[in-house]
Design an enzyme around this catalytic site. Structure first.
Site, PDB file in Angstrom:
ATOM      1  N   TYR A 123      -1.437  -0.040  10.242  1.00 17.59           N
ATOM      2  CA  TYR A 123      -1.513  -0.549   8.873  1.00 17.59           C
ATOM      3  C   TYR A 123      -0.262  -0.157   8.088  1.00 17.59           C
ATOM      4  O   TYR A 123       0.331  -0.991   7.375  1.00 17.59           O
ATOM      5  CB  TYR A 123      -2.761   0.002   8.195  1.00 17.59           C
ATOM      6  CG  TYR A 123      -2.991  -0.538   6.800  1.00 17.59           C
ATOM      7  CD1 TYR A 123      -3.420  -1.842   6.606  1.00 17.59           C
ATOM      8  CD2 TYR A 123      -2.781   0.269   5.680  1.00 17.59           C
ATOM      9  CE1 TYR A 123      -3.632  -2.340   5.322  1.00 17.59           C
ATOM     10  CE2 TYR A 123      -2.992  -0.221   4.404  1.00 17.59           C
ATOM     11  CZ  TYR A 123      -3.418  -1.523   4.229  1.00 17.59           C
ATOM     12  OH  TYR A 123      -3.624  -2.014   2.954  1.00 17.59           O
TER      13      TYR A 123
ATOM     14  N   SER B  67       0.852  -1.185   0.000  1.00 15.55           N
ATOM     15  CA  SER B  67       0.000   0.000   0.000  1.00 15.55           C
ATOM     16  C   SER B  67       0.887   1.232   0.000  1.00 15.55           C
ATOM     17  O   SER B  67       2.008   1.211   0.538  1.00 15.55           O
ATOM     18  CB  SER B  67      -0.899   0.007   1.242  1.00 15.55           C
ATOM     19  OG  SER B  67      -1.510   1.268   1.436  1.00 15.55           O
TER      20      SER B  67
END
Length: 248
Positions: free
Chosen positions: A159, A146
Site C-alpha cells: 500500500y 496517504s
C-alpha cells in the site's frame, strides 16, 4: 481560497464514490452545484448516493466500473467528452489496501491487485481525462494519497509503495501543467473512520477517528475555481499544505 466554492454548472468525476470519503465528497460536490459522475464497483452504494444527491437537489450520473477494467476507463473518458465536452473536477479516490503483512509474505496476486487498482488504474484514469480537464476554464484534479507513502511503516509495503507511486504521478502531472489553468493536488486524509481503516486497524476504536464527511468537507476547497496551488499535498489532519516542488 474559497471555503465553500460555488461549483454550479461544473462536472465532477469521483472514483470510489460508493462509500467512505468518496461518497461524502461526491455528495458535497453535488450540494455545491456540480453534476457528479460517480464511479464505483458497488451498484448499491452508488444508488444510495444518487438518492442522497437527488434529495439535496443535486444531480449525478452513476458509472459501475472496476478500475482494473482499463478499456472501461478509456470508454469513460470518451463518454464524458461526447456528453459534456469537458471535465472540470477529477477526484481520483478509489483504492484498495491489500494486506498488512511482512513484505516476504505478501502473495503476488495481492501485490498485483494493489498496484493495478491504486497505480495503473489511477494512471489510466489520468490519461483518459487529462484532455478533458484541459478543456475546462479551471480544471481541478484531486488525487488521494496517504501518510503511508512517507512513513513506510513495517508490514504496509504494498500500500505504501502504491501511494508513493501515485504521488509521483500526480506531482509530475502538476509540473507538466503548471502553466495551464489545470491545478493538480494530492490529499493525505489521515486516519479516518472508513472500512479500509477498520481492515487495517481492527483493534482501533473508530469513535476516536474523524468522520469521512468531515474529511471530505476539508477537501472540497481543492475543487474551487479560485484555487491557485498545484503540485502540493493537502494534509487534512494538520489543515495545511506541504510543498515538495523542486526549486526553479
Amino acid at each position: 481560497m474559497t471555503e465553500n466554492p460555488d461549483l454550479s454548472g461544473r462536472v465532477a468525476l469521483v472514483t470510489g464514490a460508493s462509500r467512505g470519503i468518496g461518497y461524502h465528497l461526491a455528495k458535497q460536490l453535488a450540494a455545491a452545484g456540480a453534476h457528479v459522475i460517480a464511479v464505483a464497483r458497488t451498484v448499491g452504494g452508488l444508488e444510495e448516493l444518487d438518492d442522497e444527491i437527488k434529495a439535496g437537489g443535486g444531480s449525478a450520473t452513476l458509472v459501475p466500473l472496476d478500475l482494473t477494467d482499463m478499456a472501461g476507463i478509456d470508454r469513460l473518458g470518451g463518454s464524458i467528452h461526447e456528453r459534456w465536452g469537458k471535465l472540470d473536477i477529477l477526484v481520483a479516490n478509489a483504492g484498495v489496501l491489500g494486506v498488512i503483512a511482512p513484505i516476504g509474505h505478501v502473495e503476488a496476486k495481492v501485490f498485483d491487485k494493489v498496484m493495478a487498482v491504486n497505480v495503473t488504474g489511477t494512471w489510466r484514469l489520468i490519461r483518459s481525462v487529462d484532455p478533458l480537464l484541459r478543456l475546462s476554464d479551471a480544471g481541478r484534479a484531486i488525487v488521494m494519497s496517504s501518510g503511508a507513502a512517507h512513513s513506510a511503516r513495517a508490514f504496509w509495503a504494498p500500500y505504501a509503495a502504491s501511494k508513493a507511486a501515485v504521488e509521483a504521478l500526480a506531482r509530475s502531472w502538476a509540473d507538466e501543467t503548471k502553466n495551464m489553468a489545470l491545478r493538480v493536488n494530492i490529499v493525505d486524509p489521515g486516519a479516518t473512520r472508513t472500512a479500509m481503516r477498520a481492515q487495517a486497524m481492527p483493534g482501533e476504536n473508530p469513535d476516536t477517528l474523524p468522520l469521512p464527511a468531515d474529511v471530505a468537507a476539508s477537501m472540497l476547497r481543492l475543487a474551487s475555481p479560485s484555487l491557485t496551488y498545484t503540485g502540493r499535498i493537502w494534509n487534512v489532519r494538520k489543515g495545511s499544505w506541504t510543498d515538495y516542488r523542486l526549486p526553479e
